[in-house]
Enzyme design. Sequence first.
Site, mmCIF file in Angstrom:
data_model
loop_
_atom_site.group_PDB
_atom_site.id
_atom_site.type_symbol
_atom_site.label_atom_id
_atom_site.label_comp_id
_atom_site.label_asym_id
_atom_site.label_seq_id
_atom_site.Cartn_x
_atom_site.Cartn_y
_atom_site.Cartn_z
ATOM 1 N N ASP A 14 0.829 -1.207 0.000
ATOM 2 C CA ASP A 14 0.000 0.000 0.000
ATOM 3 C C ASP A 14 0.865 1.259 0.000
ATOM 4 O O ASP A 14 1.987 1.254 0.516
ATOM 5 C CB ASP A 14 -0.917 -0.024 1.238
ATOM 6 N N ASN A 16 1.215 3.408 -2.934
ATOM 7 C CA ASN A 16 1.710 3.824 -4.257
ATOM 8 C C ASN A 16 1.211 5.220 -4.635
ATOM 9 O O ASN A 16 1.970 6.052 -5.137
ATOM 10 C CB ASN A 16 1.213 2.865 -5.350
ATOM 11 N N GLY A 17 -0.081 5.448 -4.412
ATOM 12 C CA GLY A 17 -0.690 6.727 -4.803
ATOM 13 C C GLY A 17 -0.073 7.884 -4.041
ATOM 14 O O GLY A 17 0.316 8.910 -4.623
ATOM 15 N N TRP A 19 2.827 7.989 -2.560
ATOM 16 C CA TRP A 19 4.241 8.142 -2.959
ATOM 17 C C TRP A 19 4.339 9.070 -4.166
ATOM 18 O O TRP A 19 5.177 9.964 -4.211
ATOM 19 C CB TRP A 19 4.826 6.760 -3.288
ATOM 20 N N THR A 60 -11.248 -6.316 -4.681
ATOM 21 C CA THR A 60 -12.588 -6.174 -5.281
ATOM 22 C C THR A 60 -13.133 -4.765 -5.015
ATOM 23 O O THR A 60 -14.012 -4.298 -5.733
ATOM 24 C CB THR A 60 -13.568 -7.221 -4.693
ATOM 25 N N ASN A 62 -11.187 -2.075 -5.195
ATOM 26 C CA ASN A 62 -10.418 -1.112 -5.986
ATOM 27 C C ASN A 62 -11.118 -0.682 -7.283
ATOM 28 O O ASN A 62 -10.697 0.284 -7.928
ATOM 29 C CB ASN A 62 -9.005 -1.635 -6.296
ATOM 30 N N TRP A 63 -12.209 -1.376 -7.649
ATOM 31 C CA TRP A 63 -12.970 -0.957 -8.841
ATOM 32 C C TRP A 63 -13.626 0.406 -8.637
ATOM 33 O O TRP A 63 -14.105 1.028 -9.582
ATOM 34 C CB TRP A 63 -14.045 -1.992 -9.192
ATOM 35 N N ARG A 65 -12.128 3.033 -8.018
ATOM 36 C CA ARG A 65 -11.190 4.093 -8.442
ATOM 37 C C ARG A 65 -11.507 4.599 -9.850
ATOM 38 O O ARG A 65 -12.287 3.997 -10.578
ATOM 39 C CB ARG A 65 -9.768 3.543 -8.382
HETATM 40 C C1 IPE Z 1 -5.526 -2.672 -0.220
HETATM 41 O O1 IPE Z 1 -5.147 -1.338 -0.307
HETATM 42 C C2 IPE Z 1 -5.522 -3.296 -1.587
HETATM 43 C C3 IPE Z 1 -4.229 -3.434 -2.237
HETATM 44 C C4 IPE Z 1 -3.069 -3.155 -1.708
HETATM 45 C C5 IPE Z 1 -4.264 -3.958 -3.572
HETATM 46 P P1 IPE Z 1 -6.225 -0.172 -0.424
HETATM 47 O O2 IPE Z 1 -5.467 1.092 -0.480
HETATM 48 O O3 IPE Z 1 -7.176 -0.450 -1.517
HETATM 49 O O4 IPE Z 1 -7.007 -0.318 0.952
HETATM 50 P P2 IPE Z 1 -7.777 0.767 1.818
HETATM 51 O O5 IPE Z 1 -8.737 1.464 0.907
HETATM 52 O O6 IPE Z 1 -6.769 1.692 2.373
HETATM 53 O O7 IPE Z 1 -8.449 -0.040 2.891
HETATM 54 C C1 IPE Z 2 -1.684 0.239 -3.325
HETATM 55 O O1 IPE Z 2 -1.417 1.603 -3.332
HETATM 56 C C2 IPE Z 2 -1.853 -0.320 -4.715
HETATM 57 C C3 IPE Z 2 -3.235 -0.679 -5.065
HETATM 58 C C4 IPE Z 2 -4.261 -0.597 -4.280
HETATM 59 C C5 IPE Z 2 -3.441 -1.171 -6.417
HETATM 60 P P1 IPE Z 2 -2.588 2.667 -3.352
HETATM 61 O O2 IPE Z 2 -2.935 2.969 -4.758
HETATM 62 O O3 IPE Z 2 -3.713 2.239 -2.484
HETATM 63 O O4 IPE Z 2 -1.859 3.923 -2.710
HETATM 64 P P2 IPE Z 2 -2.473 4.945 -1.664
HETATM 65 O O5 IPE Z 2 -2.957 4.142 -0.492
HETATM 66 O O6 IPE Z 2 -3.580 5.664 -2.354
HETATM 67 O O7 IPE Z 2 -1.322 5.814 -1.325
HETATM 68 MG MG MG Z 3 -4.078 2.439 -0.493
#
Ligand code: IPE
Ligand code: IPE
Ligand code: MG
Length: 235
Positions: A14, A16-17, A19, A60, A62-63, A65
């Site tokens: 977790d 990535n966004g 960062w 499931t 993450n859709w 986004r």
């Molecule tokens: C969990 O991270 C899913 C993955 C790492 C793929 P999220 O960023 O989606 O989880 P929440 O929204 O913080 O619970």
């Molecule tokens: C985890 O990083 C990767 C996926 C869920 C695919 P995020 O994309 O959730 O990154 P943050 O939590 O928004 O920083």
């Molecule tokens: Mg996240």
Amino acid sequence: MNENVPNHVAIIMDGNGRWAQNRGLKRTKGHQKGAEVLKKISEYVYDKKIKVLSVFAFSTENWKRDKEEIDYLMKLFIKAFKGNFNVIKEKGVKVVFSGLKNKLSKKVIDTMDKMQEETKNNKNGIFNICLNYGGQDEIIEATKKISALVKDNKIDVKDIDKELFSKNLFNDLPPIDLLIRTSGEYRISNFMLWQMAYAELYFTDTLWPDFNEEEFDKALDAFNKRERRFGGVKK
Ligand code: IPE
Ligand code: IPE
Ligand code: MG
């Protein structure tokens, strides 16, 4: 010190966004860097005598986004499955996927199938990629399969035990010993609920794109200091 190596390590990758956003970049840049980190870590763990690595690639949930981010991730998966994991394949690691096939494009499914097929006889370790995965879904799917077995008189209700349940999950994996979640979030987010029952939990503020072998070793050191009692009493 007595080195206690976890058999099954699971990672919620977790941050990535955040960062990317911290650097004024698009969120997708964080995913790109995150994929590079996963390549490095997956090449590292099996040399540590860890047998199973599970990673959360896409939930499931993450859709929810933006389409742009989802499309980018799907393309990234295809690219990664085509080339990023050649080293672990050469190390004799078997690649499996956990998750639902619905909503995934044919192109993504084809690259997943190919990777599974190519590595299905490998015996040196398991790399479990959770994609379009939800822990509650996994338990529901297993329940449906087991119910059908009972309905068709293939098994009796009294045959249902933990072993049979585990065999009907997406993959029959050993319990998780160590769960790592990066980015300072203290939650499970519907990840591997069944397998997590007695996992040691390790949380770090490091964002996934900044994670590396040294950070992984820190998690292993922390695991080594834990006393696992499984409900028993300290000897
Ligand atoms: C969990 O991270 C899913 C993955 C790492 C793929 P999220 O960023 O989606 O989880 P929440 O929204 O913080 O619970
Ligand atoms: C985890 O990083 C990767 C996926 C869920 C695919 P995020 O994309 O959730 O990154 P943050 O939590 O928004 O920083
Ligand atoms: Mg996240």
